[in-house]
Write an enzyme that holds these catalytic residues in place. Structure first.
Site, PDB file in Angstrom:
ATOM      1  N   GLU A  55       0.813  -1.209   0.000  1.00 17.77           N
ATOM      2  CA  GLU A  55       0.000   0.000   0.000  1.00 17.77           C
ATOM      3  C   GLU A  55       0.847   1.259   0.000  1.00 17.77           C
ATOM      4  O   GLU A  55       0.566   2.226  -0.711  1.00 17.77           O
ATOM      5  CB  GLU A  55      -0.955  -0.002   1.206  1.00 17.77           C
ATOM      6  N   HIS A 124     -12.156  -5.144   7.410  1.00 23.26           N
ATOM      7  CA  HIS A 124     -12.894  -4.915   6.174  1.00 23.26           C
ATOM      8  C   HIS A 124     -14.220  -4.181   6.430  1.00 23.26           C
ATOM      9  O   HIS A 124     -15.080  -4.169   5.569  1.00 23.26           O
ATOM     10  CB  HIS A 124     -13.196  -6.237   5.472  1.00 23.26           C
TER      11      HIS A 124
END
Ligand SMILES: Cc1ncc(C[n+]2csc(CCOP(=O)(O)OP(=O)(O)O)c2C)c(N)n1
Ligand SMILES: [Mg+2]
Lengths: 321, 363
Positions: A55, A124
């Protein structure tokens, strides 16, 4: 909403050769939610980049591309992993323009699915929009439906600064909506008055908009109440004007957010009402939110998000105050 | 001035038991009958449990999960070398390793079923829960290893698993570097299953092997046939010996393959060729070990049938515990935010209970 965002990506890549898309599994696999469907086939792998699994690397290289004149749209596969890229967001995206007195800037879009309710694994389900909005120099937008998703994405790509584009994944395939033939450009920083009313203002954004509208129609079915609903759309900058105008008219307000209660966007909305409409209030501004807890795993998760019933109760409380 | 060689390195590749069943006598770690049978049982249990989980997920009785079929040798082989003193730091595709550690299957089912109870392993020590944030467990492993050194626990080390994709994260670099600088007793096992969701090795790294990445940190790296359970055992045994001798970390690249989907939400036909999958299916690690057992007269059809029946019964029982065995208060999420919730959280708990009508939810 998936199709709305996808359409904007197609249109913008077509329009401007400087626009490119990058992230984990966004190319051949077309994204884990298929948001990037068709892009790799149409524009090829130099413009639709399947990146290594990193990321910080994704955002860091996107910053470099943006500094050198490209317009990257970088994806974080889930917002829960975007924190690994925070260093570049706070350290560079937010301040390159200020650092160089405008000589250099970072016009990129950081896309990420966020929010709960899809029975996913840990990391999530969170809604951390306030965390990003707290960074000066970063814009944060959140669509609520297919049409405004497309218009916001188009605007985000054309924006001269970094825009964090948060996609409420619970709304990804929640409902259909026609979009116009021609691309629309949304004014980043403008809220949308979804329905007008005179007795109560309900302010929300993202996946909470559908739940809010449900709660509003339940309340209106049971009693005479004229409710105004505002979809924030842009967390930062925030449309204080629209908020103030509405609350001055209604005198009552409830803010609905999926995120934990404290230190969030709702708190900021309330602070702005305090600044601009305090003397018009007939009741304290209500807050319907999640709790200040670590999001439970999905077997219990649903229990903890604000539901239609919570919103209904919050509205009644403020109306009856 | 002519260029001199600043440094030379090689990356060994280890195989003990070939696909065809040939055993390298010199490299054979000489496992006892009991050890071989334990290993085979563990790998079979991992396979059968994996298949059952796939069905549970399809039937809506469990959430999304990441299958590990085909990777049983890489997960289980190393565990045979671990003692109770060693730590296990897993990623999320080491079902066999967790089971060998003694984590009951129903705990793993609870994890994938969406319950934090799946991270609690009563009676099982020195075992961290599944790590969802890719590579984040690698620096943790280095830290745990430092603590062993700090306390002078010379008989203990850490075994840390991660995938090929994880090597791209900064945490991999940072964890490896810290471990090397500290000469920490840790064995890094990279399960190179050739895919990180849809990303193949050539899009993940410019390196020819993952093992060679270790060398840059000053750590020996070895590539191992990850479908060869004996090689996986041996490489881990050697690495643990090094760790216990104070020689620091080792990285093992286990060459294996994810024959199934990334998770049950994934459709691999979008990005990979079934021909490649078929090749790897024919390299089944279970068959390789079974052939060895057959050859040694330790196994046969009858024993295989008996084992499968026994394992099925065991899995059935664990599924029953998973589906009926856990009862938990609905407000449990308020209990563990902090060591003690404090006034505000207690107020929020009360509001939660009032609005939700209290009660409990069943697993
Ligand atoms: C930091 C982070 N980024 C992205 C993800 C989403 N994700 C989950 S598994 C995975 C691929 C992992 O690949 P690899 O390390 O090779 O392990 P494998 O799944 O093959 O076992 C990705 C991208 C994640 N869980 N964590
Ligand atoms: Mg992998």
């Amino acid at each position: 909403m998936v199709q709305g965002i996808n359409l904007a990506l197609h249109e913008e890549m077509q329009r401007d050769p400087k626009v490119l898309v990058m992230g984990q599994d966004v190319g051949v696999n077309e994204g884990v939610f298929r948001v990037t469907a068709g892009l790799h086939a149409k524009f090829g792998e130099t413009r639709v980049i399947d990146t290594p699994l990193a990321e910080s690397g994704i955002l860091g290289t996107a910053v470099g591309m943006a500094l050198a004149g490209l317009r990257p749209v970088a994806e974080m596969q889930f917002s829960g992993f975007s924190y690994l890229a925070l260093g570049h967001l706070e350290g560079h995206c937010s301040r390159y323009r200020a650092r160089t007195h405008g000589a250099l800037s970072v016009p990129l879009v950081l896309r990420m699915p966020y929010g709960g309710g899809v029975r996913a694994l840990e990391h999530h389900s969170e809604s951390r929009e306030a965390m990003f909005a707290h960074l000066p120099g970063i814009k944060v937008v959140i669509p609520s439906g297919p049409r405004n998703a497309r218009a916001l994405m188009t605007a985000a790509i054309q924006d001269p600064d970094t825009v964090v584009f948060m996609e409420p994944k619970h709304s990804y395939r929640a409902f259909r909506e026609d979009v116009p033939e021609e691309p629309e450009l949304m004014d980043i920083g403008k809220a949308h008055v979804v329905q007008e009313g005179s007795e109560l203002t309900v302010i929300t954004w993202g996946a909470m908009l559908r739940k809010t509208l449900e709660a509003v129609s339940e309340v209106q079915a049971k009693r005479e109440a004229s409710v105004e609903v505002i979809d924030l759309l842009s967390i930062s900058p925030m449309d204080t004007k629209t908020i103030a105008k509405s609350v001055r008219k209604t005198g009552r307000c409830v803010v609905v957010q999926e995120a934990p209660r404290s230190f969030g966007t709702a708190s900021e909305v309330i602070a702005r009402i305090n600044d601009t409409a305090l003397m018009y209030l007939e009741a304290p501004v209500g807050r319907v939110a999640s709790f200040d807890i670590v999001t439970p795993y999905f077997a219990r998760e649903q229990n903890y998000f604000p539901g239609v019933e919570d919103i209904r109760r919050g509205m009644i409380k403020t109306l009856d105050y | 001035m002519p260029l001199k060689n600043a440094h030379k390195f090689t990356v060994p590749h280890l195989q003990v038991l070939s696909e065809k069943g040939t055993l390298d006598k010199k490299l054979d770690p000489g496992l006892s009958e009991t050890q071989l049978l334990r290993l085979y049982r563990a790998m079979t249990l991992a396979r059968e449990a994996d298949q059952r989980m796939l069905r549970l997920q399809r039937q809506g009785r469990m959430g999304t999960f990441s299958p590990s079929t085909g990777q049983e040798a890489a997960a289980c082989g190393p565990m045979l070398a671990l003692s109770e003193r060693d730590w296990l730091v897993p990623a999320f595709r080491e079902l066999g390793a967790m089971l060998m550690r003694g984590v009951p299957l129903h705990r793993i089912l609870l994890f994938w079923g969406g319950w934090e109870e799946g991270n609690v392993f009563p009676g099982v020590e020195r075992t961290l829960p599944i790590a969802v944030i890719v590579a984040s467990q690698i620096p943790h492993a280095a830290g745990v290893a430092y603590s062993l050194k700090y306390r002078g626990e010379k008989d203990a080390a850490v075994v840390c698993y991660f995938g090929d994709g994880a090597t791209s994260e900064g945490d991999f670099h940072e964890g490896m570097n810290f471990a090397a600088v500290w000469k920490a007793p840790v064995v890094f096992i990279c399960q190179n299953n050739h895919w990180a969701i849809s990303t193949p090795q050539e899009k993940q790294t410019g390196s020819k092997t993952f093992a060679q990445k270790a060398i840059a940190y000053g750590i020996p790296g070895i590539q191992v046939d990850g479908n060869d359970p004996l090689a996986m055992y041996k490489a881990t045994r050697d690495a643990l010996d090094r760790a216990n001798n104070g020689e620091g970390p080792t990285m093992i690249e286990a060459l294996t393959y994810r024959v199934s989907m990334h998770t049950t939400a994934d459709d691999p036909s979008k990005y990979r060729d079934t021909a490649e999958v078929e090749v790897w299916k024919s390299r089944d690690p279970l068959i390789r070990l079974r052939n060895l057992l057959n050859e040694r007269g330790l196994w046969g059809e009858e024993k295989e049938a008996a084992l499968l029946a026994e394992i099925k019964g065991e899995i059935d029982a664990e599924v029953r515990i998973y589906e009926h065995g856990i009862e938990a208060r609905s407000d449990i999420a308020f209990d563990h935010v902090f060591a003690s919730p404090g006034v505000e959280l207690e107020e929020q708990r009360a509001a939660f209970l009032e609005s939700r009508g209290g009660g409990s939810t069943n697993a």
